[in-house]
Write a protein that holds these residues in place. Structure first.
Motif, PDB file in Angstrom:
ATOM      1  N   ALA A  64       0.811  -1.223   0.000  1.00 49.28           N
ATOM      2  CA  ALA A  64       0.000   0.000   0.000  1.00 49.28           C
ATOM      3  C   ALA A  64       0.843   1.271   0.000  1.00 49.28           C
ATOM      4  O   ALA A  64       0.517   2.249  -0.686  1.00 49.28           O
ATOM      5  N   SER A  65       1.931   1.284   0.749  1.00 52.47           N
ATOM      6  CA  SER A  65       2.744   2.492   0.870  1.00 52.47           C
ATOM      7  C   SER A  65       3.780   2.631  -0.242  1.00 52.47           C
ATOM      8  O   SER A  65       4.521   3.619  -0.280  1.00 52.47           O
ATOM      9  N   MET A  66       3.813   1.658  -1.162  1.00 53.89           N
ATOM     10  CA  MET A  66       4.770   1.693  -2.276  1.00 53.89           C
ATOM     11  C   MET A  66       4.036   1.325  -3.572  1.00 53.89           C
ATOM     12  O   MET A  66       4.164   0.203  -4.077  1.00 53.89           O
ATOM     13  N   PRO A  67       3.253   2.234  -4.129  1.00 57.85           N
ATOM     14  CA  PRO A  67       2.471   1.920  -5.329  1.00 57.85           C
ATOM     15  C   PRO A  67       3.361   1.360  -6.440  1.00 57.85           C
ATOM     16  O   PRO A  67       4.414   1.908  -6.752  1.00 57.85           O
ATOM     17  N   TYR A 293      11.355   6.531  -3.038  1.00 59.21           N
ATOM     18  CA  TYR A 293      10.478   6.077  -4.118  1.00 59.21           C
ATOM     19  C   TYR A 293       9.040   6.543  -3.892  1.00 59.21           C
ATOM     20  O   TYR A 293       8.405   7.111  -4.789  1.00 59.21           O
ATOM     21  N   SER A 294       8.530   6.317  -2.678  1.00 59.75           N
ATOM     22  CA  SER A 294       7.116   6.603  -2.410  1.00 59.75           C
ATOM     23  C   SER A 294       6.800   8.096  -2.474  1.00 59.75           C
ATOM     24  O   SER A 294       5.696   8.483  -2.885  1.00 59.75           O
ATOM     25  N   ALA A 298       3.889   9.452  -4.808  1.00 59.84           N
ATOM     26  CA  ALA A 298       2.760  10.206  -4.259  1.00 59.84           C
ATOM     27  C   ALA A 298       2.592  11.540  -4.973  1.00 59.84           C
ATOM     28  O   ALA A 298       1.466  11.944  -5.319  1.00 59.84           O
ATOM     29  N   ALA A 299       3.686  12.245  -5.210  1.00 62.16           N
ATOM     30  CA  ALA A 299       3.606  13.532  -5.903  1.00 62.16           C
ATOM     31  C   ALA A 299       3.159  13.344  -7.344  1.00 62.16           C
ATOM     32  O   ALA A 299       2.375  14.154  -7.875  1.00 62.16           O
ATOM     33  N   GLU A 307       6.961  12.755 -13.460  1.00 59.84           N
ATOM     34  CA  GLU A 307       7.615  11.612 -12.826  1.00 59.84           C
ATOM     35  C   GLU A 307       8.846  11.149 -13.595  1.00 59.84           C
ATOM     36  O   GLU A 307       9.902  10.888 -13.012  1.00 59.84           O
ATOM     37  N   ARG A 308       8.732  11.033 -14.904  1.00 61.87           N
ATOM     38  CA  ARG A 308       9.871  10.549 -15.690  1.00 61.87           C
ATOM     39  C   ARG A 308      11.075  11.470 -15.546  1.00 61.87           C
ATOM     40  O   ARG A 308      12.203  11.014 -15.375  1.00 61.87           O
ATOM     41  N   ALA A 309      10.820  12.763 -15.620  1.00 61.71           N
ATOM     42  CA  ALA A 309      11.923  13.714 -15.520  1.00 61.71           C
ATOM     43  C   ALA A 309      12.549  13.684 -14.129  1.00 61.71           C
ATOM     44  O   ALA A 309      13.780  13.720 -13.992  1.00 61.71           O
ATOM     45  N   ILE A 310      11.710  13.600 -13.098  1.00 71.31           N
ATOM     46  CA  ILE A 310      12.217  13.569 -11.728  1.00 71.31           C
ATOM     47  C   ILE A 310      13.058  12.317 -11.493  1.00 71.31           C
ATOM     48  O   ILE A 310      14.160  12.365 -10.929  1.00 71.31           O
ATOM     49  N   VAL A 311      12.540  11.159 -11.907  1.00 73.24           N
ATOM     50  CA  VAL A 311      13.268   9.910 -11.701  1.00 73.24           C
ATOM     51  C   VAL A 311      14.603   9.935 -12.435  1.00 73.24           C
ATOM     52  O   VAL A 311      15.647   9.553 -11.890  1.00 73.24           O
TER      53      VAL A 311
END
Length: 342
Positions: A64-67, A293-294, A298-299, A307-311
């Motif tokens: 649950a805490s790690m989609p 990761y989480s 979440a953001a 997300e892709r750019a952040i990762v």
């Protein structure tokens, strides 16, 4: 020269009174040029995916805490790894969740324990896959601590025998790399001695050499079913305020026979990764841990970030700091994104 036109100053472009300066922007003028000159690259081949295999589980269950991260039963683990191999991910690190726990953490080193069975199955399916295993006792005893508990204390030397036995059982099952994460003093030497005595000298040790007592492990406690029943792990994991201590920890593990070193967590400890890289020439990993990761997930789910750019930026920062490879829950998605680009 300057001319006054309609109340404004117009500068003649030929009238250059600026002091000499460097035009750095020339080297950023186009995408192909920026790509050509890029100093740090992250590839799928740099990534190791942490995976959780649960004894007695049929199918898979999302944490649950790690989609996007799951507990896998053995059959579903094998199917998932089939996909990872197709995506070009070079390896995984296994965490086991047993059906039973006891004070001696006996499921950790059982010949037919869940991690041992998973190693055998995965190496049959994909002999070329790098199979790493987390070597620790916390998931396997009711106290939830990384060493054996005696009279309310986490004892160091009594734990070494069981930690080494766990590593031996993983290596005998076919693991390529064993990764002790317990932070007991002397565990690398104990493991190396045990492996060599059983003619497993070609199995590598990736030491969690620098592992901090971090709040960034929060979601992992749910993932690994390893929340301490009492106290915390600050008597054996490192104080987040300390960097010089990291050099001492790493030096000890190098002297004891570690083949590779790790810094954990990754994101708030880039300075430590850089210090370890500068001091030691062994291969160096960093672990992009659960809360790191989480928070991104979440953001992204709120639509607040790309997300892709952040990762990509986060993973690049680990390589830029000096990591040779990265343990990250983003590995599969990153590989899928790279495949789309290709």
């Amino acid at each position: 020269m300057k001319k006054l036109i309609r109340g404004e100053i117009q500068v003649n472009p030929l009238d250059n009174h600026f002091p000499p300066f460097q035009r750095h922007r020339r080297l950023r003028a186009s995408g192909p040029l920026r790509s050509l000159l890029r100093e740090t690259e992250v590839s799928v081949g740099d990534l190791i995916l942490p995976m959780f295999v649960q004894e007695g589980l049929s199918g898979k269950e999302e944490i649950a805490s790690m989609p996007g991260v799951y507990h896998f039963g053995l059959d579903n683990l094998r199917r998932e790894v089939d996909e990872l191999v197709q995506l070009g991910i070079p390896g995984i690190i296994l965490f086991g969740i047993p059906l039973e726990k006891d004070d001696e953490s006996s499921s950790a080193y059982a010949e037919k324990g869940i991690v041992q069975e998973a190693i055998r199955a995965l190496k049959r399916d994909h002999p070329e896959l790098l199979v790493m295993t987390d070597v620790c006792l916390c998931q396997y005893n009711p106290a939830g601590h990384c060493g054996i508990v005696r009279n309310g204390q986490i004892v160091n030397d009594d734990s070494l025998h069981l930690i080494a036995e766990t590593a031996l059982s993983h290596a005998a099952a076919g693991a390529d790399i064993v990764a002790p994460s317990d932070m007991m003093d002397g565990r690398v030497a104990a493991i190396r001695q045990r492996l060599d005595a059983h003619h497993l000298e070609n199995v590598s040790i990736l030491s969690y050499a620098v592992k901090y007592a971090s709040a960034f492990y929060g979601p992992f406690r749910e993932a690994a079913h390893s929340t301490p029943a009492f106290g915390d792990r600050r008597t054996y994991q490192m104080d987040p305020a300390n960097a010089r201590e990291a050099l001492r920890e790493a030096a000890s593990d190098v002297a004891e026979g570690a083949d590779m070193l790790m810094v954990k967590p990754a994101l708030s400890y880039l300075d430590v990764t850089q210090r370890i890289r500068e001091r030691f020439d062994l291969p160096l990993a960093t672990y992009n841990v659960s809360a790191e990761y989480s928070m991104v997930k979440a953001a992204a789910m709120q639509g607040w970030i790309d997300e892709r750019a952040i990762v990509g930026e986060i993973l690049t920062s680990f390589k830029r700091a000096g990591a040779d490879f990265i343990l990250t829950y983003h590995a599969k998605e990153f590989a899928q994104w790279q495949r789309e680009v290709e």
